[in-house]
Design an enzyme around this catalytic site. Structure first.
Site, PDB file in Angstrom:
ATOM      1  N   GLU A   1       1.086  -2.868  -2.297  1.00 36.20           N
ATOM      2  CA  GLU A   1       1.622  -4.015  -1.552  1.00 36.20           C
ATOM      3  C   GLU A   1       2.704  -4.718  -2.352  1.00 36.20           C
ATOM      4  OE1 GLU A   1       1.734  -8.319  -0.212  1.00 36.20           O
ATOM      5  OE2 GLU A   1       1.342  -7.446  -2.166  1.00 36.20           O
ATOM      6  N   GLU A   2       2.480  -4.830  -3.659  1.00 39.65           N
ATOM      7  CA  GLU A   2       3.370  -5.624  -4.498  1.00 39.65           C
ATOM      8  C   GLU A   2       4.746  -4.986  -4.694  1.00 39.65           C
ATOM      9  OE1 GLU A   2       2.690  -8.510  -5.085  1.00 39.65           O
ATOM     10  OE2 GLU A   2       0.540  -8.790  -5.376  1.00 39.65           O
TER      11      GLU A   2
END
Length: 332
Positions: free
Chosen positions: A195-196
Protein backbone atom coordinates in the site's frame (compact mmCIF):
# COMPACT_ATOMS: atom_id res chain seq x y z
CA UNK A 1 -5.41 -7.78 20.07
CA UNK A 2 -2.03 -8.31 18.41
CA UNK A 3 -0.76 -4.74 18.11
CA UNK A 4 2.54 -5.22 19.95
CA UNK A 5 3.51 -8.44 18.19
CA UNK A 6 2.60 -7.12 14.73
CA UNK A 7 4.38 -3.81 15.31
CA UNK A 8 7.65 -5.55 16.07
CA UNK A 9 7.69 -7.70 12.91
CA UNK A 10 9.70 -6.21 10.02
CA UNK A 11 7.48 -5.89 6.94
CA UNK A 12 8.64 -3.11 4.64
CA UNK A 13 6.73 -2.79 1.34
CA UNK A 14 7.61 -5.76 -0.85
CA UNK A 15 8.95 -7.74 2.13
CA UNK A 16 5.74 -8.58 3.98
CA UNK A 17 6.40 -12.32 4.32
CA UNK A 18 6.98 -12.48 8.08
CA UNK A 19 3.84 -10.43 8.73
CA UNK A 20 1.81 -12.64 6.43
CA UNK A 21 3.01 -15.84 8.11
CA UNK A 22 2.19 -14.47 11.58
CA UNK A 23 -1.34 -13.56 10.50
CA UNK A 24 -1.91 -16.83 8.64
CA UNK A 25 -0.90 -18.84 11.70
CA UNK A 26 -3.39 -16.94 13.89
CA UNK A 27 -6.43 -17.28 11.61
CA UNK A 28 -5.98 -20.47 9.55
CA UNK A 29 -8.23 -22.59 11.77
CA UNK A 30 -10.98 -19.94 12.01
CA UNK A 31 -11.80 -19.40 8.33
CA UNK A 32 -13.47 -21.46 5.61
CA UNK A 33 -10.74 -20.86 3.02
CA UNK A 34 -7.35 -19.17 3.01
CA UNK A 35 -4.92 -18.48 0.19
CA UNK A 36 -1.97 -16.34 -0.82
CA UNK A 37 -2.30 -14.89 -4.32
CA UNK A 38 0.54 -14.46 -6.83
CA UNK A 39 1.46 -11.02 -5.52
CA UNK A 40 1.53 -12.08 -1.86
CA UNK A 41 -1.86 -10.83 -0.66
CA UNK A 42 -3.35 -13.05 2.05
CA UNK A 43 -7.07 -13.66 1.49
CA UNK A 44 -9.22 -15.39 4.12
CA UNK A 45 -12.86 -16.25 3.42
CA UNK A 46 -15.75 -16.76 5.83
CA UNK A 47 -19.23 -17.72 4.66
CA UNK A 48 -22.09 -15.33 5.42
CA UNK A 49 -25.88 -15.42 5.24
CA UNK A 50 -26.26 -14.08 1.69
CA UNK A 51 -24.38 -14.62 -1.55
CA UNK A 52 -23.08 -11.08 -1.81
CA UNK A 53 -19.40 -10.37 -1.31
CA UNK A 54 -17.86 -7.98 1.17
CA UNK A 55 -14.13 -7.30 1.03
CA UNK A 56 -12.63 -5.89 4.23
CA UNK A 57 -8.95 -5.11 3.95
CA UNK A 58 -5.88 -3.82 5.76
CA UNK A 59 -2.35 -3.51 4.43
CA UNK A 60 0.50 -5.53 5.88
CA UNK A 61 3.38 -3.36 4.71
CA UNK A 62 5.10 -0.50 6.51
CA UNK A 63 7.22 2.38 5.26
CA UNK A 64 10.93 1.66 5.28
CA UNK A 65 13.98 1.59 3.05
CA UNK A 66 16.01 -0.50 0.64
CA UNK A 67 19.80 -0.74 0.44
CA UNK A 68 20.86 1.06 -2.74
CA UNK A 69 24.65 0.87 -2.37
CA UNK A 70 27.42 -0.38 -0.11
CA UNK A 71 30.08 2.30 0.26
CA UNK A 72 33.85 1.78 0.45
CA UNK A 73 33.82 2.67 4.17
CA UNK A 74 31.23 -0.04 4.96
CA UNK A 75 28.27 2.35 5.29
CA UNK A 76 24.99 1.67 3.46
CA UNK A 77 23.19 4.07 1.17
CA UNK A 78 19.43 3.70 1.34
CA UNK A 79 16.34 4.86 -0.53
CA UNK A 80 12.82 5.13 0.93
CA UNK A 81 10.02 2.64 0.30
CA UNK A 82 6.97 4.77 0.93
CA UNK A 83 6.63 8.35 2.08
CA UNK A 84 9.15 9.16 4.85
CA UNK A 85 10.52 12.56 5.81
CA UNK A 86 14.29 12.08 6.17
CA UNK A 87 14.37 14.49 9.10
CA UNK A 88 12.54 12.00 11.36
CA UNK A 89 14.94 9.09 10.83
CA UNK A 90 18.31 10.51 11.90
CA UNK A 91 19.92 8.62 14.76
CA UNK A 92 17.28 5.88 14.70
CA UNK A 93 18.00 2.17 15.00
CA UNK A 94 17.17 -0.09 12.07
CA UNK A 95 17.45 -3.74 11.08
CA UNK A 96 18.76 -4.75 7.66
CA UNK A 97 17.70 -7.77 5.62
CA UNK A 98 16.57 -11.23 6.58
CA UNK A 99 19.46 -11.57 9.03
CA UNK A 100 18.14 -8.40 10.75
CA UNK A 101 21.59 -6.84 11.05
CA UNK A 102 21.36 -3.97 13.53
CA UNK A 103 22.30 -0.50 12.28
CA UNK A 104 21.93 3.20 12.99
CA UNK A 105 20.92 5.93 10.54
CA UNK A 106 23.34 8.83 10.50
CA UNK A 107 24.17 11.91 8.43
CA UNK A 108 26.34 14.99 8.46
CA UNK A 109 26.15 16.55 11.94
CA UNK A 110 23.77 19.52 12.15
CA UNK A 111 26.46 21.88 13.47
CA UNK A 112 28.56 21.20 10.35
CA UNK A 113 25.75 21.88 7.90
CA UNK A 114 25.97 25.17 6.06
CA UNK A 115 23.05 27.59 5.95
CA UNK A 116 19.87 25.82 4.93
CA UNK A 117 21.60 22.63 3.84
CA UNK A 118 18.85 20.07 3.48
CA UNK A 119 18.76 16.59 5.01
CA UNK A 120 17.98 14.12 2.23
CA UNK A 121 18.35 10.43 1.48
CA UNK A 122 21.26 11.35 -0.75
CA UNK A 123 23.38 12.29 2.27
CA UNK A 124 22.32 9.88 5.00
CA UNK A 125 23.86 6.47 5.57
CA UNK A 126 23.27 3.38 7.69
CA UNK A 127 26.13 2.38 9.99
CA UNK A 128 26.16 -1.38 10.67
CA UNK A 129 29.48 -1.34 12.50
CA UNK A 130 31.68 -2.18 9.52
CA UNK A 131 34.58 -0.11 8.18
CA UNK A 132 35.20 -1.76 4.81
CA UNK A 133 32.97 -2.55 1.86
CA UNK A 134 33.98 -6.21 1.81
CA UNK A 135 33.15 -6.54 5.51
CA UNK A 136 29.69 -5.06 4.98
CA UNK A 137 29.07 -7.26 1.92
CA UNK A 138 29.53 -10.32 4.12
CA UNK A 139 26.48 -9.21 6.13
CA UNK A 140 24.13 -7.41 3.73
CA UNK A 141 23.56 -6.90 0.02
CA UNK A 142 22.13 -4.29 -2.30
CA UNK A 143 18.37 -4.78 -2.43
CA UNK A 144 18.01 -5.81 1.22
CA UNK A 145 15.16 -4.15 3.11
CA UNK A 146 15.84 -1.75 5.97
CA UNK A 147 13.18 -1.54 8.69
CA UNK A 148 12.94 0.54 11.83
CA UNK A 149 14.05 -1.60 14.77
CA UNK A 150 11.36 -3.22 16.97
CA UNK A 151 10.34 -0.84 19.76
CA UNK A 152 6.69 -1.49 20.69
CA UNK A 153 5.63 -0.60 24.24
CA UNK A 154 2.28 -0.59 26.00
CA UNK A 155 1.71 2.24 28.48
CA UNK A 156 -1.68 1.77 30.14
CA UNK A 157 -4.24 2.77 27.51
CA UNK A 158 -1.56 3.75 25.01
CA UNK A 159 0.74 1.83 22.71
CA UNK A 160 3.75 3.15 20.84
CA UNK A 161 5.80 1.44 18.17
CA UNK A 162 6.73 1.34 14.52
CA UNK A 163 4.40 0.24 11.72
CA UNK A 164 1.10 0.82 13.54
CA UNK A 165 0.07 2.03 10.08
CA UNK A 166 -1.35 -0.41 9.25
CA UNK A 167 -0.65 -3.21 11.67
CA UNK A 168 -3.51 -1.69 13.67
CA UNK A 169 -5.84 -2.60 10.81
CA UNK A 170 -4.28 -6.07 10.49
CA UNK A 171 -4.80 -6.70 14.20
CA UNK A 172 -8.45 -5.64 13.92
CA UNK A 173 -9.07 -8.04 11.05
CA UNK A 174 -7.53 -10.89 13.04
CA UNK A 175 -9.72 -10.03 16.04
CA UNK A 176 -12.84 -9.88 13.85
CA UNK A 177 -12.07 -13.32 12.42
CA UNK A 178 -11.41 -14.83 15.85
CA UNK A 179 -14.66 -13.29 17.21
CA UNK A 180 -16.58 -15.72 14.97
CA UNK A 181 -19.27 -13.19 14.09
CA UNK A 182 -22.58 -14.11 12.45
CA UNK A 183 -21.54 -12.43 9.20
CA UNK A 184 -24.23 -11.07 6.89
CA UNK A 185 -22.20 -11.17 3.69
CA UNK A 186 -19.76 -13.70 2.30
CA UNK A 187 -16.74 -11.92 3.71
CA UNK A 188 -13.22 -11.81 2.32
CA UNK A 189 -10.64 -10.61 4.83
CA UNK A 190 -7.80 -9.28 2.68
CA UNK A 191 -4.37 -8.55 4.11
CA UNK A 192 -2.76 -6.72 1.21
CA UNK A 193 0.78 -5.81 0.19
CA UNK A 194 2.56 -2.64 -0.93
CA UNK A 195 0.00 0.00 0.00
CA UNK A 196 2.77 2.40 0.97
CA UNK A 197 4.43 2.26 -2.45
CA UNK A 198 1.35 3.10 -4.51
CA UNK A 199 -1.61 0.92 -3.47
CA UNK A 200 -0.20 -2.01 -5.44
CA UNK A 201 -1.75 -5.05 -3.77
CA UNK A 202 -5.38 -4.08 -3.28
CA UNK A 203 -6.34 -3.63 -6.94
CA UNK A 204 -5.43 -7.14 -8.09
CA UNK A 205 -6.90 -8.52 -4.87
CA UNK A 206 -10.23 -6.79 -5.49
CA UNK A 207 -10.18 -7.84 -9.15
CA UNK A 208 -9.86 -11.46 -7.99
CA UNK A 209 -12.62 -11.22 -5.36
CA UNK A 210 -15.02 -8.96 -7.32
CA UNK A 211 -16.74 -7.67 -4.16
CA UNK A 212 -20.15 -5.99 -4.02
CA UNK A 213 -18.86 -3.59 -1.36
CA UNK A 214 -15.59 -2.94 0.40
CA UNK A 215 -14.38 -1.54 3.71
CA UNK A 216 -10.75 -0.52 4.13
CA UNK A 217 -9.37 -0.49 7.66
CA UNK A 218 -6.55 1.99 8.17
CA UNK A 219 -4.46 3.68 10.80
CA UNK A 220 -4.66 7.37 9.98
CA UNK A 221 -2.81 10.49 11.01
CA UNK A 222 -4.41 12.26 13.95
CA UNK A 223 -2.75 15.66 13.75
CA UNK A 224 -3.56 16.46 17.39
CA UNK A 225 0.03 17.43 18.12
CA UNK A 226 0.15 20.16 20.79
CA UNK A 227 1.61 22.69 18.36
CA UNK A 228 -1.17 22.25 15.77
CA UNK A 229 -4.28 24.48 15.83
CA UNK A 230 -7.58 22.61 15.92
CA UNK A 231 -8.33 23.51 12.30
CA UNK A 232 -5.35 21.43 11.17
CA UNK A 233 -6.32 18.33 13.12
CA UNK A 234 -7.47 15.55 10.83
CA UNK A 235 -8.62 13.54 13.85
CA UNK A 236 -7.75 13.22 17.53
CA UNK A 237 -6.68 10.38 19.80
CA UNK A 238 -9.22 9.20 22.35
CA UNK A 239 -12.29 10.23 20.33
CA UNK A 240 -13.01 6.93 18.63
CA UNK A 241 -12.80 5.47 15.12
CA UNK A 242 -12.36 7.85 12.19
CA UNK A 243 -14.95 7.58 9.41
CA UNK A 244 -13.69 9.12 6.16
CA UNK A 245 -15.98 11.03 3.80
CA UNK A 246 -13.26 11.72 1.20
CA UNK A 247 -9.51 11.58 0.66
CA UNK A 248 -7.07 12.07 -2.19
CA UNK A 249 -8.37 10.39 -5.30
CA UNK A 250 -11.70 9.13 -3.96
CA UNK A 251 -14.93 10.31 -2.32
CA UNK A 252 -16.10 7.42 -0.13
CA UNK A 253 -19.47 5.92 -0.98
CA UNK A 254 -22.11 8.11 0.68
CA UNK A 255 -24.38 5.17 1.52
CA UNK A 256 -21.60 3.30 3.31
CA UNK A 257 -20.46 6.46 5.07
CA UNK A 258 -23.97 7.27 6.34
CA UNK A 259 -24.53 3.66 7.40
CA UNK A 260 -21.34 3.61 9.48
CA UNK A 261 -22.27 6.88 11.18
CA UNK A 262 -25.78 5.56 11.89
CA UNK A 263 -24.47 2.34 13.47
CA UNK A 264 -22.05 4.29 15.65
CA UNK A 265 -24.74 6.72 16.84
CA UNK A 266 -27.37 4.04 17.47
CA UNK A 267 -24.93 2.05 19.59
CA UNK A 268 -23.39 5.06 21.35
CA UNK A 269 -19.93 4.31 19.99
CA UNK A 270 -17.76 7.44 19.98
CA UNK A 271 -16.62 8.30 16.47
CA UNK A 272 -15.16 11.18 14.50
CA UNK A 273 -15.26 12.38 10.91
CA UNK A 274 -11.91 12.81 9.19
CA UNK A 275 -11.51 16.54 8.67
CA UNK A 276 -8.76 16.64 6.06
CA UNK A 277 -8.45 15.00 2.65
CA UNK A 278 -4.66 14.61 2.45
CA UNK A 279 -3.38 11.09 1.85
CA UNK A 280 -4.97 8.17 0.07
CA UNK A 281 -5.90 4.57 0.84
CA UNK A 282 -6.67 1.28 -0.86
CA UNK A 283 -10.33 2.34 -1.08
CA UNK A 284 -9.46 4.44 -4.12
CA UNK A 285 -7.68 1.57 -5.83
CA UNK A 286 -10.49 -0.89 -5.10
CA UNK A 287 -13.14 1.51 -6.41
CA UNK A 288 -11.16 2.31 -9.57
CA UNK A 289 -10.21 -1.30 -10.29
CA UNK A 290 -13.61 -2.93 -9.82
CA UNK A 291 -16.17 -0.13 -9.51
CA UNK A 292 -16.90 -1.31 -5.97
CA UNK A 293 -18.49 1.15 -3.51
CA UNK A 294 -15.91 1.53 -0.75
CA UNK A 295 -15.46 3.09 2.66
CA UNK A 296 -12.50 3.81 4.94
CA UNK A 297 -12.70 3.43 8.74
CA UNK A 298 -9.50 4.14 10.67
CA UNK A 299 -7.82 4.14 14.05
CA UNK A 300 -6.25 7.56 14.68
CA UNK A 301 -2.52 7.62 15.39
CA UNK A 302 0.13 10.24 16.04
CA UNK A 303 3.42 10.29 14.13
CA UNK A 304 2.64 7.74 11.40
CA UNK A 305 5.40 7.07 8.85
CA UNK A 306 7.99 7.55 11.57
CA UNK A 307 9.99 5.21 13.85
CA UNK A 308 7.45 5.56 16.67
CA UNK A 309 3.68 5.88 16.23
CA UNK A 310 1.32 6.43 19.18
CA UNK A 311 -2.17 4.92 19.37
CA UNK A 312 -4.92 4.97 22.02
CA UNK A 313 -6.12 1.46 22.84
CA UNK A 314 -9.65 2.69 23.57
CA UNK A 315 -9.83 3.95 19.98
CA UNK A 316 -8.82 0.47 18.86
CA UNK A 317 -11.53 -1.13 21.01
CA UNK A 318 -14.22 1.25 19.76
CA UNK A 319 -13.19 0.66 16.15
CA UNK A 320 -13.55 -3.06 16.78
CA UNK A 321 -17.03 -2.53 18.27
CA UNK A 322 -18.15 -0.50 15.26
CA UNK A 323 -16.82 -2.99 12.72
CA UNK A 324 -18.21 -6.01 14.54
CA UNK A 325 -21.68 -4.47 14.31
CA UNK A 326 -21.36 -3.42 10.67
CA UNK A 327 -20.28 -6.90 9.58
CA UNK A 328 -23.42 -8.59 10.88
CA UNK A 329 -25.83 -6.16 9.18
CA UNK A 330 -27.16 -5.59 5.68
CA UNK A 331 -25.38 -2.48 4.43
CA UNK A 332 -26.42 -2.25 0.76
Amino acid sequence: MFLKELSDIPGVSGFEGKVREFIKEKIKDKVDQIEVDKLGNLIAFKKGKVNKKLMISAHMDEVGFIVSNIEEDGKLSILPLGSIDPRVVLGKKVVVGEKQILGVIGSKPIHLMEGYEKVSFENIKVDIGTTKKQEAEAKVKIGDFVSFAPNAMVHGEWISGKALDDRGGCSLLIDLILEDLDLYYDTFFAFVIQEETGLRGSGPCAFKIKPDLAIVIETTTSGDNPEFPEARRSSELGKGPVITPAHRGYVNDERLFNFAVKVAEENKIPYQIKRRTAGGTDAARIAITTGTPSLVISIPSRYIHSPICVLNINDYRNTFKLLSLILIKEVL
